[in-house]
Write an enzyme that holds these catalytic residues in place. Sequence first.
Site, mmCIF file in Angstrom:
data_model
loop_
_atom_site.group_PDB
_atom_site.id
_atom_site.type_symbol
_atom_site.label_atom_id
_atom_site.label_comp_id
_atom_site.label_asym_id
_atom_site.label_seq_id
_atom_site.Cartn_x
_atom_site.Cartn_y
_atom_site.Cartn_z
ATOM 1 N N TYR A 55 -19.370 3.999 14.039
ATOM 2 C CA TYR A 55 -19.462 5.457 14.385
ATOM 3 C C TYR A 55 -19.850 6.246 13.214
ATOM 4 O O TYR A 55 -20.059 7.348 13.338
ATOM 5 C CB TYR A 55 -18.253 5.776 15.111
ATOM 6 N N HIS A 160 -21.855 2.039 25.313
ATOM 7 C CA HIS A 160 -22.264 2.615 24.226
ATOM 8 C C HIS A 160 -23.815 2.508 24.264
ATOM 9 O O HIS A 160 -24.375 1.430 24.476
ATOM 10 C CB HIS A 160 -21.926 2.074 22.716
ATOM 11 N N GLU A 171 -27.952 1.175 13.801
ATOM 12 C CA GLU A 171 -26.605 0.452 14.553
ATOM 13 C C GLU A 171 -27.190 -0.977 14.801
ATOM 14 O O GLU A 171 -26.595 -2.037 14.726
ATOM 15 C CB GLU A 171 -26.670 1.077 16.188
#
Length: 202
Positions: A55, A160, A171
């Site tokens: 995050y 997500h 990511e």
Amino acid sequence: MEKHFSKERTLIVIKPDGIQRGLVGEIIGRYEKIGLKMIAMKMLVPTPEHIEEHYTLDPEWRRVTGEKTIASYKAKGEKPPTENPLEVTEKLLKNLKKYISSGPVLAMVWQGAHSVQLGRKLAGGTEPLTSDVGTIRGDYVLDSYAMSDTDNRSIRNLIHASGSIDEAEMEIKHWFEKAELIKHTIFQEKILYDVNLDGILE
Ligand code: ADP
Ligand code: MG
């Protein structure tokens, strides 16, 4: 030459509640049916540190998420717990680490034209109660900010999906080794991307 549209990639993670609810097949099916191609997948129990790094890959995430949360309290005519965005995010992050490391998750990389935008569109908005009908979060779960605030926990919204192309690139590197991304062709790409459609008729 610019990278072809069909090369765009996004990270989709089925969170622990998605696995526990038996929604793996349903969620994968949505991404398959729109025409995206899965190029990597693995099941794992992420550590809290892995989730915090995930995050905060975007250095702006703490500020932006804190501001967004404060604004959403105000929009409802409620008083936010604090006016400091970073304090709000610290609490969110603590809850998120607990939520997403609570059990196995399924991390996947999906490739195809507009995969990032489609990943979000099919996921739906963050709060399931107000996510659009037809989206994964809107159709398969009933959680709300009212409930997650009352119980001081993360909102449980099944998946997500990366928020931007840059976020997706960071990511994917965070969750997968390069060798785990399998370059391959699937037959439906012919009908999605081929300019001339000259491979159908014998
Ligand atoms: P999204 O997953 O829709 O991109 P964010 O990046 O803003 O949403 O937040 C990450 C995750 O943190 C959300 O999916 C959700 O599980 C949780 N979350 C975000 N905002 C809140 C909030 N105000 N209250 C509870 N949980 C939240
Ligand atoms: Mg996000």
